[in-house]
Design an enzyme around this catalytic site. Structure first.
Site, PDB file in Angstrom:
ATOM      1  N   LEU A   8       6.870 -10.903  45.771  1.00  0.00           N
ATOM      2  CA  LEU A   8       6.519 -11.582  44.163  1.00  0.00           C
ATOM      3  C   LEU A   8       6.835 -10.722  42.884  1.00  0.00           C
ATOM      4  O   LEU A   8       5.804 -10.028  42.665  1.00  0.00           O
ATOM      5  CB  LEU A   8       4.926 -11.768  43.936  1.00  0.00           C
ATOM      6  CG  LEU A   8       4.100 -12.846  45.430  1.00  0.00           C
ATOM      7  CD1 LEU A   8       2.492 -12.942  45.086  1.00  0.00           C
ATOM      8  CD2 LEU A   8       4.795 -13.848  45.407  1.00  0.00           C
ATOM      9  N   GLY A  11       7.329 -12.137  38.245  1.00  0.00           N
ATOM     10  CA  GLY A  11       6.060 -12.021  36.690  1.00  0.00           C
ATOM     11  C   GLY A  11       7.079 -11.548  35.191  1.00  0.00           C
ATOM     12  O   GLY A  11       7.962 -10.866  35.802  1.00  0.00           O
ATOM     13  N   ARG A  15       1.770  -7.601  29.621  1.00  0.00           N
ATOM     14  CA  ARG A  15       0.651  -6.472  29.829  1.00  0.00           C
ATOM     15  C   ARG A  15       1.522  -5.146  29.505  1.00  0.00           C
ATOM     16  O   ARG A  15       1.014  -3.849  28.677  1.00  0.00           O
ATOM     17  CB  ARG A  15      -0.453  -6.158  30.479  1.00  0.00           C
ATOM     18  CG  ARG A  15      -1.371  -6.981  30.328  1.00  0.00           C
ATOM     19  CD  ARG A  15      -2.503  -7.791  31.186  1.00  0.00           C
ATOM     20  NE  ARG A  15      -2.253  -7.650  32.203  1.00  0.00           N
ATOM     21  CZ  ARG A  15      -2.615  -8.205  33.443  1.00  0.00           C
ATOM     22  NH1 ARG A  15      -3.746  -7.887  33.913  1.00  0.00           N
ATOM     23  NH2 ARG A  15      -2.038  -8.633  34.174  1.00  0.00           N
ATOM     24  N   GLY A  81       2.145 -19.667  38.586  1.00  0.00           N
ATOM     25  CA  GLY A  81       1.496 -18.301  39.380  1.00  0.00           C
ATOM     26  C   GLY A  81       1.855 -17.592  40.714  1.00  0.00           C
ATOM     27  O   GLY A  81       2.663 -18.538  41.054  1.00  0.00           O
ATOM     28  N   THR A  82       1.301 -17.645  41.455  1.00  0.00           N
ATOM     29  CA  THR A  82       1.328 -16.275  42.681  1.00  0.00           C
ATOM     30  C   THR A  82       1.692 -17.414  44.169  1.00  0.00           C
ATOM     31  O   THR A  82       2.686 -17.471  44.498  1.00  0.00           O
ATOM     32  CB  THR A  82       0.476 -15.427  42.647  1.00  0.00           C
ATOM     33  OG1 THR A  82      -0.970 -16.052  42.509  1.00  0.00           O
ATOM     34  CG2 THR A  82       0.440 -14.231  42.263  1.00  0.00           C
ATOM     35  N   ASN A 375      36.922  36.831  35.165  1.00  0.00           N
ATOM     36  CA  ASN A 375      35.875  37.710  34.501  1.00  0.00           C
ATOM     37  C   ASN A 375      36.639  36.749  33.645  1.00  0.00           C
ATOM     38  O   ASN A 375      36.859  37.266  32.807  1.00  0.00           O
ATOM     39  CB  ASN A 375      34.997  38.979  34.520  1.00  0.00           C
ATOM     40  CG  ASN A 375      34.137  38.779  33.699  1.00  0.00           C
ATOM     41  OD1 ASN A 375      32.975  39.097  34.174  1.00  0.00           O
ATOM     42  ND2 ASN A 375      33.866  39.536  32.451  1.00  0.00           N
ATOM     43  N   ASN A 384      40.142  22.116  24.839  1.00  0.00           N
ATOM     44  CA  ASN A 384      40.917  21.792  25.541  1.00  0.00           C
ATOM     45  C   ASN A 384      40.381  20.597  24.861  1.00  0.00           C
ATOM     46  O   ASN A 384      41.735  19.494  26.301  1.00  0.00           O
ATOM     47  CB  ASN A 384      39.483  21.398  27.286  1.00  0.00           C
ATOM     48  CG  ASN A 384      38.544  21.031  25.937  1.00  0.00           C
ATOM     49  OD1 ASN A 384      38.303  21.422  25.311  1.00  0.00           O
ATOM     50  ND2 ASN A 384      37.181  19.938  27.020  1.00  0.00           N
ATOM     51  N   SER A 403      36.576  39.191  25.861  1.00  0.00           N
ATOM     52  CA  SER A 403      35.955  38.151  24.561  1.00  0.00           C
ATOM     53  C   SER A 403      36.686  37.604  23.835  1.00  0.00           C
ATOM     54  O   SER A 403      37.354  38.159  23.038  1.00  0.00           O
ATOM     55  CB  SER A 403      34.801  39.100  24.214  1.00  0.00           C
ATOM     56  OG  SER A 403      34.000  39.453  25.423  1.00  0.00           O
TER      57      SER A 403
HETATM   58  C1  UD1 Z   1      -2.545 -10.751  41.613  1.00  0.00           C
HETATM   59  C2  UD1 Z   1      -4.040 -11.030  41.882  1.00  0.00           C
HETATM   60  C3  UD1 Z   1      -5.997 -10.717  42.523  1.00  0.00           C
HETATM   61  C4  UD1 Z   1      -5.187  -9.422  43.216  1.00  0.00           C
HETATM   62  C5  UD1 Z   1      -3.897  -8.751  42.320  1.00  0.00           C
HETATM   63  C6  UD1 Z   1      -4.298  -7.023  42.945  1.00  0.00           C
HETATM   64  C7  UD1 Z   1      -3.399 -13.751  42.218  1.00  0.00           C
HETATM   65  C8  UD1 Z   1      -4.260 -14.967  41.152  1.00  0.00           C
HETATM   66  N1  UD1 Z   1      -4.329 -12.943  42.013  1.00  0.00           N
HETATM   67  O1  UD1 Z   1      -3.789 -10.980  40.457  1.00  0.00           O
HETATM   68  O2  UD1 Z   1      -6.749 -11.640  43.329  1.00  0.00           O
HETATM   69  O3  UD1 Z   1      -6.837  -8.979  43.260  1.00  0.00           O
HETATM   70  O4  UD1 Z   1      -3.008  -9.241  42.760  1.00  0.00           O
HETATM   71  O5  UD1 Z   1      -3.233  -6.452  42.161  1.00  0.00           O
HETATM   72  O6  UD1 Z   1      -2.916 -13.782  43.033  1.00  0.00           O
HETATM   73  N2  UD1 Z   1       4.024 -13.143  39.977  1.00  0.00           N
HETATM   74  C9  UD1 Z   1       5.070 -14.207  40.606  1.00  0.00           C
HETATM   75  N3  UD1 Z   1       5.415 -15.406  39.936  1.00  0.00           N
HETATM   76  C10 UD1 Z   1       4.097 -15.851  39.100  1.00  0.00           C
HETATM   77  C11 UD1 Z   1       3.448 -15.298  38.691  1.00  0.00           C
HETATM   78  C12 UD1 Z   1       2.937 -13.749  39.076  1.00  0.00           C
HETATM   79  O7  UD1 Z   1       5.913 -13.701  40.705  1.00  0.00           O
HETATM   80  O8  UD1 Z   1       4.328 -16.812  38.645  1.00  0.00           O
HETATM   81  C13 UD1 Z   1       4.003 -12.023  40.474  1.00  0.00           C
HETATM   82  C14 UD1 Z   1       4.250 -11.064  39.920  1.00  0.00           C
HETATM   83  O9  UD1 Z   1       5.536 -10.642  38.951  1.00  0.00           O
HETATM   84  C15 UD1 Z   1       3.852  -9.463  40.462  1.00  0.00           C
HETATM   85  C16 UD1 Z   1       3.194 -10.341  41.054  1.00  0.00           C
HETATM   86  O10 UD1 Z   1       2.981 -11.805  41.478  1.00  0.00           O
HETATM   87  O11 UD1 Z   1       4.340  -9.041  40.662  1.00  0.00           O
HETATM   88  C17 UD1 Z   1       1.254 -10.604  40.736  1.00  0.00           C
HETATM   89  O12 UD1 Z   1       0.870 -10.388  39.985  1.00  0.00           O
HETATM   90  P1  UD1 Z   1      -0.064 -10.626  38.954  1.00  0.00           P
HETATM   91  O13 UD1 Z   1       0.086 -11.676  37.647  1.00  0.00           O
HETATM   92  O14 UD1 Z   1       0.094  -9.292  38.381  1.00  0.00           O
HETATM   93  O15 UD1 Z   1      -1.300 -10.713  39.139  1.00  0.00           O
HETATM   94  P2  UD1 Z   1      -2.957 -10.192  39.144  1.00  0.00           P
HETATM   95  O16 UD1 Z   1      -3.635 -10.633  37.658  1.00  0.00           O
HETATM   96  O17 UD1 Z   1      -2.573  -8.495  39.388  1.00  0.00           O
END
Ligand code: UD1
Ligand code: CA
Length: 473
Positions: A8, A11, A15, A81-82, A375, A384, A403
């Site tokens: 994944l 994102g 932050r 979202g993930t 030397n 140059n 020198s």
């Molecule tokens: C996520 C988990 C949380 C876990 C934590 C561990 C979820 C909802 N939450 O939270 O339970 O404890 O990781 O580190 O899964 N990403 C995408 N597409 C998206 C959203 C995110 O590819 O639409 C990627 C982000 O780039 C990142 C990863 O997914 O690399 C995790 O996303 P992030 O927003 O960091 O999740 P957390 O809030 O850390």
């Protein structure tokens, strides 16, 4: 059984407050994404799908640069979202024909092949989660279990009730799923949560009736990097891992807290790294070489027994038993042959210094070929650059450059030839000759006294009892 990994990495990393996508931020010389891919590499998975979105082109390029067989990217245009990310991968057909899906977040650079291997060993179909026990679980999803200890779901920090926030077992965001069950559950996800996103974590509750296995990872492995303070902390952990490995392979590191060695660096046995040493890129250091204190080497090859002290060396080759420093700047395409020396306050660029040749003090050597046993006197400058083009200087074997010689390139000084100190050499010097270019020295007798007299202010000589200075008081 075939297994695909889904990384994944779409994102933004809000932050981080950065123009650069989060997973492209580096810890100890490697991007977070690259650390994750390197942890996957030894597992020899059938396919690796990297989900890209924010900064897609750059993230895709970084993923492909890892050169891993079976790696593909899928774009998640909107990051909802993930769970949505994995659904986009499934909908793109990238999971067709695999049995299992290993999901890893792109922001967990501390995850190890060991922890991932343990998780895969534990998996028996269905869902297997990697969890960790943290002293401070703030920010992570908490693992919910029923009275019998069976996993019932995961609740995110922001959606959790106070008593749920007290749970210290967290979701690492690393799981293995049987593909069919995963895909079916992904299509049942809703965005009914504080962020209005499709959470992959909700798949756990949806599939919990069939039983969820868990594998426990060391706390370190769980760390997800969401801001730059966490990135720095993770960088420290990765650095200690790298240094420990070098020390166990026979490298002396006098002060590991003040030594920085990138992941791509290789060090032979009995190398000594003194404090303030930074080794970056594809730097390689041969047996017994001593680097530091306070030196930075990038993409540089250092051979056996060489020393580099208080210096900056970029894309160069430092031959066996050669010495560099203190306070030396060696720029790209420079090659010091065996036992050559680049001494104090010397800058070199695109030059070769032959075996045993010495440039000991205060010199600029650019676009130059120096033979062996030569030397180069203090403050020699190869001139140059004429403002338009760079020109080469060639100095033969055993030559003695006086020198403060200016060697106005293009120019050749033959083998064994001399140049007189202070000469501006604009024409080639034949082998064995002396070239001297300066006006003859004149002696002007009595000059000092006459000069003093001339320099005394008018009236000062007439004053009694004191010098001009006292008079002025
Ligand atoms: C996520 C988990 C949380 C876990 C934590 C561990 C979820 C909802 N939450 O939270 O339970 O404890 O990781 O580190 O899964 N990403 C995408 N597409 C998206 C959203 C995110 O590819 O639409 C990627 C982000 O780039 C990142 C990863 O997914 O690399 C995790 O996303 P992030 O927003 O960091 O999740 P957390 O809030 O850390
Ligand atoms: Ca995260």
């Amino acid at each position: 059984m075939t297994t695909a990994a889904v990384v994944l990495a779409a994102g933004k990393g809000t932050r981080f407050k950065s123009e650069l996508p989060k997973v492209l931020h580096a810890a100890t010389g490697r991007t977070m994404l690259r650390w994750v891919l390197e942890a996957l590499r030894p597992l020899s998975l059938d396919r690796i799908v990297v989900v890209v979105g924010h900064g897609a082109d750059a993230v895709r390029a970084e993923a492909e640069a890892a050169g891993m067989p079976g790696l593909v990217t899928v774009e998640q245009v909107e990051q909802n979202g993930t769970g949505h990310a994995v659904r986009v991968v499934a909908d793109a057909g990238a999971l067709d024909d695999v049995d299992n899906v290993l999901v890893v977040p792109g922001d967990s650079p501390l995850l190890t092949p060991q922890a991932l291997g343990d998780l895969l060993d534990c998996h028996q179909g269905g869902v297997t989660m990697l969890t960790a026990e943290l002293d401070d679980p703030t920010g992570y999803g908490r693992v919910l279990r029923d009275h019998d200890g069976r996993v019932t779901g995961v609740v995110e920090q922001r959606d959790a009730a106070n008593e749920q926030r007290a749970i210290t077992e967290v979701n690492t965001s690393i799981y293995v799923f049987a593909r069919e069950q995963l895909v079916e559950a992904l299509h049942r996800l809703t965005a009914d949560n504080d962020q209005g996103e499709e959470y992959l974590t909700d798949v756990i509750a949806l599939l919990s009736a069939e039983g969820i296995l868990t594998s426990r990872a060391p706390a370190e492995v769980a760390v997800g990097v969401n801001d730059r303070a966490q990135l720095a902390a993770v960088g420290g952990v990765l650095q200690r891992r790298i240094l420990s490995e070098h020390m166990s392979n026979g490298v002396t590191i006098v002060d590991p807290s003040a030594t920085y060695v990138g992941a791509g660096v290789s060090l032979a046995t009995d190398v000594v790294l003194l404090p303030g040493t930074h080794l970056e890129g594809a730097t390689r250091v041969g047996a017994g070489a001593v680097i530091g204190p306070n030196s930075r080497l990038v993409d540089t090859h250092v051979e056996t027994g060489a020393t580099v002290a208080y210096s900056v060396v970029l894309q160069a080759w430092i031959g066996a038993y050669a010495t560099v420093g203190p306070f030396t700047y060696i720029r790209p395409e420079t090659r010091l042959e065996r036992e050559a020396k680049a001494g104090a306050f010397v800058e070199m660029k695109n030059s070769t210094v032959g075996e045993g040749s010495k440039v000991p003090h205060l010199s600029y050597v650019g676009d130059t070929t120096i033979g062996s046993g030569a030397n180069i006197g203090a403050a020699t400058v190869t001139v140059n650059y004429d403002g338009f083009n760079k020109h080469r200087t060639v100095i033969g074997d055993g030559a003695r450059i006086g020198s403060d010689t200016m060697l106005v390139a293009p120019v050749t000084v033959g083998a064994g030839a001399y140049t007189g100190a202070g000469s501006v050499i604009t024409k080639d010097v034949p082998a064995g000759a002396l070239a001297v270019e300066r006006t003859e020295q004149r002696i002007i007798e009595g000059y000092a006294e006459r000069h003093r007299a001339r320099s005394t202010p008018p009236g000062a000589q007439a004053a009694e009892g004191g010098s001009a200075i006292q008079k002025e008081e």
